[in-house]
Design a protein around this motif. Sequence first.
Motif, mmCIF file in Angstrom:
data_model
loop_
_atom_site.group_PDB
_atom_site.id
_atom_site.type_symbol
_atom_site.label_atom_id
_atom_site.label_comp_id
_atom_site.label_asym_id
_atom_site.label_seq_id
_atom_site.Cartn_x
_atom_site.Cartn_y
_atom_site.Cartn_z
ATOM 1 N N ASP A 1 0.830 -1.115 -0.149
ATOM 2 C CA ASP A 1 -0.214 -0.025 -0.214
ATOM 3 C C ASP A 1 0.876 1.211 0.169
ATOM 4 O O ASP A 1 1.924 1.270 0.787
ATOM 5 C CB ASP A 1 -0.985 -0.247 1.246
ATOM 6 C CG ASP A 1 -2.399 -0.782 1.042
ATOM 7 O OD1 ASP A 1 -2.236 -1.412 -0.071
ATOM 8 O OD2 ASP A 1 -3.018 -1.081 1.987
ATOM 9 N N VAL A 2 0.548 2.278 -0.945
ATOM 10 C CA VAL A 2 1.251 3.393 -0.939
ATOM 11 C C VAL A 2 1.231 4.199 0.432
ATOM 12 O O VAL A 2 1.928 5.032 0.659
ATOM 13 C CB VAL A 2 0.835 4.150 -2.225
ATOM 14 C CG1 VAL A 2 -0.228 4.613 -2.130
ATOM 15 C CG2 VAL A 2 1.761 5.459 -2.467
ATOM 16 N N ARG B 1 -4.939 3.587 3.336
ATOM 17 C CA ARG B 1 -6.034 3.829 2.262
ATOM 18 C C ARG B 1 -7.386 3.069 2.954
ATOM 19 O O ARG B 1 -8.358 2.860 1.985
ATOM 20 C CB ARG B 1 -5.654 3.260 1.079
ATOM 21 C CG ARG B 1 -4.586 4.135 0.396
ATOM 22 C CD ARG B 1 -4.085 3.360 -0.933
ATOM 23 N NE ARG B 1 -4.819 3.333 -1.932
ATOM 24 C CZ ARG B 1 -4.864 2.597 -2.904
ATOM 25 N NH1 ARG B 1 -3.578 1.867 -3.184
ATOM 26 N NH2 ARG B 1 -5.821 2.481 -3.884
ATOM 27 N N THR C 1 -5.616 9.751 -1.739
ATOM 28 C CA THR C 1 -5.924 8.513 -1.481
ATOM 29 C C THR C 1 -7.571 8.438 -2.103
ATOM 30 O O THR C 1 -7.900 7.121 -2.708
ATOM 31 C CB THR C 1 -6.262 8.200 -0.054
ATOM 32 O OG1 THR C 1 -6.784 8.902 0.734
ATOM 33 C CG2 THR C 1 -4.918 7.772 0.590
ATOM 34 N N TYR D 1 -6.696 7.300 -5.884
ATOM 35 C CA TYR D 1 -5.997 5.986 -5.887
ATOM 36 C C TYR D 1 -7.335 5.092 -5.846
ATOM 37 O O TYR D 1 -7.265 4.173 -6.491
ATOM 38 C CB TYR D 1 -5.034 5.751 -5.011
ATOM 39 C CG TYR D 1 -3.967 6.748 -4.897
ATOM 40 C CD1 TYR D 1 -3.277 7.405 -6.055
ATOM 41 C CD2 TYR D 1 -3.155 6.975 -3.591
ATOM 42 C CE1 TYR D 1 -2.396 8.299 -5.910
ATOM 43 C CE2 TYR D 1 -1.983 7.854 -3.806
ATOM 44 C CZ TYR D 1 -1.518 8.421 -4.756
ATOM 45 O OH TYR D 1 -0.667 9.552 -4.850
ATOM 46 N N GLU E 1 -8.515 2.564 -8.647
ATOM 47 C CA GLU E 1 -8.623 1.085 -8.769
ATOM 48 C C GLU E 1 -9.651 0.118 -8.662
ATOM 49 O O GLU E 1 -9.824 -0.826 -9.299
ATOM 50 C CB GLU E 1 -7.901 0.685 -7.487
ATOM 51 C CG GLU E 1 -6.287 1.300 -7.359
ATOM 52 C CD GLU E 1 -5.335 0.557 -6.559
ATOM 53 O OE1 GLU E 1 -5.912 -0.401 -5.583
ATOM 54 O OE2 GLU E 1 -4.287 0.984 -6.069
ATOM 55 N N ASN F 1 -5.102 -3.454 -9.011
ATOM 56 C CA ASN F 1 -4.366 -3.058 -8.019
ATOM 57 C C ASN F 1 -3.063 -2.290 -8.468
ATOM 58 O O ASN F 1 -2.243 -2.734 -9.064
ATOM 59 C CB ASN F 1 -3.839 -4.280 -7.073
ATOM 60 C CG ASN F 1 -3.158 -3.803 -5.871
ATOM 61 O OD1 ASN F 1 -2.382 -2.703 -5.731
ATOM 62 N ND2 ASN F 1 -3.061 -4.835 -4.918
ATOM 63 N N ASN G 1 -1.055 -0.179 -6.520
ATOM 64 C CA ASN G 1 -0.208 0.219 -5.639
ATOM 65 C C ASN G 1 1.327 0.686 -5.784
ATOM 66 O O ASN G 1 1.845 1.616 -5.590
ATOM 67 C CB ASN G 1 -0.154 -0.689 -4.176
ATOM 68 C CG ASN G 1 -1.182 -0.334 -3.391
ATOM 69 O OD1 ASN G 1 -1.309 0.748 -2.716
ATOM 70 N ND2 ASN G 1 -2.130 -1.244 -2.823
ATOM 71 N N ARG H 1 2.848 4.072 -5.741
ATOM 72 C CA ARG H 1 4.194 4.348 -4.844
ATOM 73 C C ARG H 1 5.217 4.768 -5.586
ATOM 74 O O ARG H 1 6.069 5.672 -5.263
ATOM 75 C CB ARG H 1 4.412 2.934 -4.270
ATOM 76 C CG ARG H 1 5.782 2.956 -3.657
ATOM 77 C CD ARG H 1 5.927 1.316 -2.832
ATOM 78 N NE ARG H 1 4.796 1.172 -1.726
ATOM 79 C CZ ARG H 1 4.974 1.603 -0.634
ATOM 80 N NH1 ARG H 1 5.922 2.337 -0.176
ATOM 81 N NH2 ARG H 1 3.903 1.354 0.188
#
Length: 643
Positions: free
Chosen positions: A34-35, A38, A526, A529, A533, A539, A541, A545
């Motif tokens: 995970d960046v 979230r 977030t 993001y 997604e 996904n 991430n 990232r």
Amino acid sequence: MRLQKLKLLSFFILISSWSFAQEVEPNNQSAFDDVTYRRGNVYRTASGVPGPEYWQNSASYAIEAELDDKQNTLKGKLTLTYQNNSPQDLDFIWMYVEQNRFTEDSRGTLTSPANYNRYDGDTDGGMTITNLSAKTTGDASSKHLISDTRMQVFFTEPLKAKGGKATVSMDFEFKIPVEGMDRMGQLETKNGIIYSMAQWYPRVAVFDDVVGWNTEPYLGAGEFYLEYGDFDYKITVPYNHIVVGSGELVNAKEVLSKKVLKRYEKAAKSNKTVYLIKPDEVGNTEITRPTQSGKLTWHFKMKNSRDVAFASSKAFVWDAARINLPNNETAIAQSAYPVEVSSDVAWGRSTEYTKASIEHYSEKWFPYPYTSAVNVASNVGGMEYPGLSFCGSKSFGADLWDVTDHEFGHNWFPMIVGSNERRYAWMDEGFNTFINYYSTLAFNDGEYESDVAKSLNRVQWFKWRNREGIDTYPDVAKSMNLAFTAYYKPATGLILLREYILDHERFDNAFRAYIKAWAYKHPQPTDFYNCMENVAGENLNWFWRGWFTGTGNIDLGIKKVAPKEGYTVVTFENKGAVPMPVVFKVGFEDGTSMTKKLPVEIWQRQDTWNYNIDSPKKVKYIDIDPERYMPDVDMTDNSWIAE
């Protein structure tokens, strides 16, 4: 059974001895984690849309102001109606008084680099506030505290949660800066000054569920974060001025001559540009004004907007045309500019550009919500406000298209999708630069070119040791980096996502869903993001990232090609910090070719990957990213040609 146990014991002993003899070779899972945090909540969901208890406060304004073109001042009276939809009572609100940036000891002045930069500005200005009154349910309060470009306004009784309303009124006055940080100011022309007026009234700051009050000072590069509401504003000017502003002019019959009013009505129905004031009529008030002395008050209204701006001058050439919107709706495109730049190779095409830009974005992403769109030739190189843009008066041709298209693209980011420009410039500048790329391809059958997708042109910056990440706040970024951190790198990332990683349909579905979900609301990174997604079903991430945080680069390559009996083994490698899928083209000796795509997951375990080209034909060449969307920092190993 005993022999199996002995073998197993020997295996573990061997593994144990290896662990002491050498370091463990890690996998690449950390690049795919995970960046950021979230997880969803009742305000913002994990699927990237507002939650069942999402809230935001609202701010509506009634303003009466007068522009003095002798003293170069603006003075006015403001009444703010503020609604607290949050779950907590408020003892005060914060407002911005951003004209205080134009003082000698402002934070913005003191933090500006010594050498010239775009955000230099006058230092002999500042806003004076008088007769302030703030009222909820109790007695009115005049208590307030001004700190640089922020003003804290206190209530006698708390402003109640979940719907409580407050009324805040005040008088304000300031000297209009000549150099307004490339956002506002004065332009001298042979027929008079063009006043570009922005950040011209005290504006309430955003109180949100993420940080509470957003009170970052107005320094320079960081732009704005504002609440939505309705605007009713009146601008009084000398009779020989024309005023163009955000929103709808509601008293056209009072401020325009019958001749100009008739032209205005014609333009509202015309796909071709119609002059409202012709170049040879500038200064001829007997043709263009309903009176020949005194002052006129121009009255504008705008609904569900986060801001308004206007321009005033006696030097305007003025033209307009109809904007065609989805569902048979229309708006009007207008341009106001001095006679010096009125030719068809310059501002004579401004309304055409404005109309085309807004029609494109309305059709492709989300319908334009305002009744008009005004482009003003200004001392400002390029700056956007809801329904109105200031663009450099000296721009022409492709440059005028680019700046016009860019500033009106901002009506989608951040005017409709109300992100925090002061923290996350990439969520408006980057997203807008991305949509500008496609609008330029579409305009007039490709009349102008865009280099936004030519990411290899920017590889030298990606390799520069002084580069910074997209997540750098705009007021922190080095001035030479801002164009990349806020504009080019995020736009390049979205082009990669649409053209290389996902596909047009999946990307467009997700991006439109994001715009629709957060129209007239306040998304965080977030939220973007998560929405992308969930709608795209991917996904990403590793992408957020790698590309949107930090300064890592893409560096894929072909390590080895080994012909075998009936097939060919190609070994790809990932030498960069940002993993990417591998799209590659294989050309055979017989002249045929094929394109394949390896998913990004091949890099989760290791940094090399073998792929079998299952064909007995002799491979002539292999080329990674044949369309050249990736800014790979080392292209020397992206292609292989048989000897």
